[in-house]
Scaffold this motif. Structure first.
Motif, PDB file in Angstrom:
ATOM      1  N   HIS A 191      35.973  25.636  34.256  1.00  0.00           N
ATOM      2  CA  HIS A 191      36.357  26.958  34.310  1.00  0.00           C
ATOM      3  C   HIS A 191      35.165  28.030  34.794  1.00  0.00           C
ATOM      4  CE1 HIS A 191      36.837  30.999  32.506  1.00  0.00           C
ATOM      5  NE2 HIS A 191      38.170  30.747  32.521  1.00  0.00           N
ATOM      6  N   ARG A 192      33.928  27.421  34.180  1.00  0.00           N
ATOM      7  CA  ARG A 192      32.702  28.392  34.462  1.00  0.00           C
ATOM      8  C   ARG A 192      32.389  28.427  36.000  1.00  0.00           C
ATOM      9  NH1 ARG A 192      30.533  31.990  31.833  1.00  0.00           N
ATOM     10  NH2 ARG A 192      28.496  32.391  32.259  1.00  0.00           N
ATOM     11  N   TRP A 193      32.868  27.208  36.678  1.00  0.00           N
ATOM     12  CA  TRP A 193      32.565  27.332  37.981  1.00  0.00           C
ATOM     13  C   TRP A 193      33.335  28.272  38.894  1.00  0.00           C
ATOM     14  CZ3 TRP A 193      35.102  26.033  42.687  1.00  0.00           C
ATOM     15  CH2 TRP A 193      34.029  25.730  43.762  1.00  0.00           C
ATOM     16  N   VAL A 194      34.691  28.315  38.228  1.00  0.00           N
ATOM     17  CA  VAL A 194      35.634  29.266  39.074  1.00  0.00           C
ATOM     18  C   VAL A 194      35.156  30.489  38.838  1.00  0.00           C
ATOM     19  CG1 VAL A 194      38.094  29.573  39.166  1.00  0.00           C
ATOM     20  CG2 VAL A 194      37.457  27.459  38.995  1.00  0.00           C
ATOM     21  N   LEU A 195      35.100  30.899  37.515  1.00  0.00           N
ATOM     22  CA  LEU A 195      34.781  32.265  36.940  1.00  0.00           C
ATOM     23  C   LEU A 195      33.180  32.571  37.972  1.00  0.00           C
ATOM     24  CD1 LEU A 195      35.119  34.692  35.081  1.00  0.00           C
ATOM     25  CD2 LEU A 195      33.649  33.462  33.337  1.00  0.00           C
ATOM     26  N   ASP A 196      32.584  32.043  37.973  1.00  0.00           N
ATOM     27  CA  ASP A 196      31.286  32.340  38.819  1.00  0.00           C
ATOM     28  C   ASP A 196      31.588  32.552  40.314  1.00  0.00           C
ATOM     29  OD1 ASP A 196      28.331  32.502  38.642  1.00  0.00           O
ATOM     30  OD2 ASP A 196      28.509  30.959  40.274  1.00  0.00           O
ATOM     31  N   ARG A 197      32.256  31.555  40.664  1.00  0.00           N
ATOM     32  CA  ARG A 197      32.835  31.792  42.142  1.00  0.00           C
ATOM     33  C   ARG A 197      33.696  33.242  42.243  1.00  0.00           C
ATOM     34  NH1 ARG A 197      36.190  27.553  45.828  1.00  0.00           N
ATOM     35  NH2 ARG A 197      36.517  29.274  47.513  1.00  0.00           N
ATOM     36  N   HIS A 198      34.348  33.488  41.444  1.00  0.00           N
ATOM     37  CA  HIS A 198      35.401  34.673  41.673  1.00  0.00           C
ATOM     38  C   HIS A 198      34.344  35.969  41.458  1.00  0.00           C
ATOM     39  CE1 HIS A 198      39.014  33.019  43.138  1.00  0.00           C
ATOM     40  NE2 HIS A 198      39.100  32.334  41.870  1.00  0.00           N
ATOM     41  N   ALA A 199      33.722  35.945  40.430  1.00  0.00           N
ATOM     42  CA  ALA A 199      32.984  37.061  39.999  1.00  0.00           C
ATOM     43  C   ALA A 199      31.855  37.396  41.188  1.00  0.00           C
ATOM     44  CB  ALA A 199      32.117  36.713  38.861  1.00  0.00           C
ATOM     45  N   ARG A 200      31.261  36.247  41.860  1.00  0.00           N
ATOM     46  CA  ARG A 200      30.253  36.549  43.267  1.00  0.00           C
ATOM     47  C   ARG A 200      31.219  37.262  44.278  1.00  0.00           C
ATOM     48  NH1 ARG A 200      28.476  31.929  44.850  1.00  0.00           N
ATOM     49  NH2 ARG A 200      28.963  30.723  42.969  1.00  0.00           N
ATOM     50  N   ALA A 201      32.369  36.719  44.340  1.00  0.00           N
ATOM     51  CA  ALA A 201      33.168  37.056  45.307  1.00  0.00           C
ATOM     52  C   ALA A 201      33.826  38.660  45.245  1.00  0.00           C
ATOM     53  CB  ALA A 201      34.398  36.120  45.760  1.00  0.00           C
ATOM     54  N   ASN A 202      33.883  39.043  43.937  1.00  0.00           N
ATOM     55  CA  ASN A 202      34.411  40.344  43.516  1.00  0.00           C
ATOM     56  C   ASN A 202      33.519  41.092  42.752  1.00  0.00           C
ATOM     57  OD1 ASN A 202      37.418  40.161  44.694  1.00  0.00           O
ATOM     58  ND2 ASN A 202      36.682  37.994  43.700  1.00  0.00           N
ATOM     59  N   PRO A 203      32.398  41.604  43.473  1.00  0.00           N
ATOM     60  CA  PRO A 203      31.260  42.101  42.344  1.00  0.00           C
ATOM     61  C   PRO A 203      31.911  43.503  41.698  1.00  0.00           C
ATOM     62  CG  PRO A 203      30.627  42.393  44.848  1.00  0.00           C
ATOM     63  CD  PRO A 203      31.807  41.467  44.822  1.00  0.00           C
ATOM     64  N   GLN A 204      33.131  44.265  42.493  1.00  0.00           N
ATOM     65  CA  GLN A 204      33.559  45.320  41.754  1.00  0.00           C
ATOM     66  C   GLN A 204      34.590  45.215  40.836  1.00  0.00           C
ATOM     67  OE1 GLN A 204      34.619  43.738  44.299  1.00  0.00           O
ATOM     68  NE2 GLN A 204      36.934  43.660  44.255  1.00  0.00           N
ATOM     69  N   ASN A 205      34.791  43.816  40.459  1.00  0.00           N
ATOM     70  CA  ASN A 205      35.559  43.663  39.626  1.00  0.00           C
ATOM     71  C   ASN A 205      35.143  43.582  38.188  1.00  0.00           C
ATOM     72  OD1 ASN A 205      37.429  42.376  37.641  1.00  0.00           O
ATOM     73  ND2 ASN A 205      38.631  41.410  39.247  1.00  0.00           N
ATOM     74  N   GLU A 206      35.088  44.703  37.362  1.00  0.00           N
ATOM     75  CA  GLU A 206      34.506  44.656  36.152  1.00  0.00           C
ATOM     76  C   GLU A 206      34.539  43.614  35.028  1.00  0.00           C
ATOM     77  OE1 GLU A 206      34.144  48.600  34.331  1.00  0.00           O
ATOM     78  OE2 GLU A 206      33.693  49.691  36.148  1.00  0.00           O
ATOM     79  N   SER A 207      36.089  43.599  35.117  1.00  0.00           N
ATOM     80  CA  SER A 207      36.318  42.609  33.943  1.00  0.00           C
ATOM     81  C   SER A 207      35.894  41.049  34.192  1.00  0.00           C
ATOM     82  CB  SER A 207      38.227  42.294  34.166  1.00  0.00           C
ATOM     83  OG  SER A 207      38.479  41.239  33.334  1.00  0.00           O
TER      84      SER A 207
END
Ligand code: SF4
Length: 355
Positions: free
Chosen positions: A69-85
């Motif tokens: 899960h950490r890997w997926v969260l990290d990847r999505h967070a990096r791809a979506n810097p505007q996504n505050e959540s």
């Protein structure tokens, strides 16, 4: 820990949709899966896997799957810097907690599966050749999200349209009985087996170890309902927690309760603690079962598993109880020798830590 989940989740791509749902303290994000069917070459196992969700709300203390899960969260967070959540979850949430509270929903899973299983495709032919598809190797396919998003059901609908498969589902949830209709349709033309995971009949104990998972009674009722519908289902008593769920009387009650629901089999395996599970589980033991902390440290200091002596005694104990209560120990389907060999191999692989 096998590498299954990590490579499997590499199949997720594209930007996540905004939060697609909230339930108390859990956020759900839509995710686009390029492929949901992970082959033996990526699972490193002799079967194919499908996991409709990334993350699991049941929050079992011994869960081995958190690292994916950490890997997926990290990847999505990096791809979506505007996504505050996503940013907040990444920065402020412990990884083990984010696994339980920030869950990715593969909303297009059925469409992706239908594409790769188009009749006559390489994957379809491989699956017709006898390889099993296991649903729920890394997260529970019937966790609470499924009540709303119905991704697992949509995947099963696709499988029901493909006769000649070998389908295995692993779950702790009675929600699986919602789908008895589609399960029966699959069983009509394919081999279908359901593994219900249950380690104790003690409701309070289960609540401490698996805080948001369905109660033992609910799981047993689900087993009975599956069997009443003539669906092949048994119980994995996995993982048995040394000093916590391995008492003679505890196992006696558990196997008797399982047998009373008409289970086709019981299987068991003691806790294996690979690194990601260890980081969560050992502090949990220190907090909740401090009298066992030293024993656990000693037992798992140099190895991820208990001694062969312990394992042999556990198997003997459960086998004897199975004989007493009239339920098969290990999987024992009335099938041809090749299929039986595959079934046994599959269970041995599941014992390696695939809940
Ligand atoms: S149900 Fe399975 S995947 Fe979910 S937290 Fe428990 S062990 Fe992990």
């Amino acid at each position: 820990m096998q590498q299954t989940g990590l490579f499997a989740e590499a199949e997720i791509g594209g930007a996540p949709l905004p939060v697609v749902g909230q339930q108390k303290d859990i956020n759900y994000y839509g995710a686009v899966a390029h492929s949901v069917l992970n082959g033996p070459e990526t699972t490193g196992m002799g079967f194919w896997s499908v996991n409709p969700y990334v993350g699991c709300a049941f929050g079992c203390a011994y869960c081995y799957a958190r690292y994916t899960h950490r890997w997926v969260l990290d990847r999505h967070a990096r791809a979506n810097p505007q996504n505050e959540s996503l940013q907040t979850a990444l920065k402020t949430m412990q990884p083990w907690l984010a696994f339980e509270r920030r869950i990715f929903v593969k909303q297009n899973a059925a469409d992706a599966l239908r594409k790769v299983l188009r009749h006559g495709s390489d994957k379809h032919l491989a699956l017709l050749n006898g390889d099993s598809i296991v649903i729920g190797t890394a997260t529970d396919p019937y966790q609470p999200a499924e009540r709303r998003f119905r991704v697992t059901r949509s995947v099963l609908e696709v499988l029901a349209d493909h006769p000649g498969l070998s389908v295995v589902i692993i779950s702790k949830s009675p929600l699986i009985t919602r789908d008895v209709d589609v399960l029966k349709r699959i069983a009509r033309h394919s081999s279908l087996s359901i593994h219900i995971s249950l380690i104790s009949t003690d409701r309070e104990l289960a609540r401490r170890i698996e805080p948001r998972a369905p109660t033992p009674e609910a799981r047993l009722r689900a087993l009975g309902r599956l069997r009443a519908n003539d669906i092949w289902a048994g119980v994995n008593i996995m993982p048995v927690l040394p000093g916590i769920t391995d008492g003679q009387q505890q196992l006696d009650t558990l196997v008797r309760s399982i047998a009373e629901q008409g289970a086709m089999y019981v299987n068991t395996c003691a806790l294996r603690l690979r690194s990601s599970a260890r980081q969560r589980y050992l502090p949990f033991i220190e907090r909740e079962f401090p009298h066992l902390a030293r024993r656990y440290q000693a037992t798992y200091a140099f190895d991820h598993q208990v001694s062969e002596d312990y394992s042999a005694k556990l198997r003997a104990r459960v086998r004897e109880l199975c004989e007493r209560y009239g339920v098969s120990y290990g999987r024992d389907r009335s099938v041809g020798p090749n299929e039986k060999a595959r079934e046994i191999e599959l269970v041995e692989q599941l014992e390696l830590g695939f809940n």
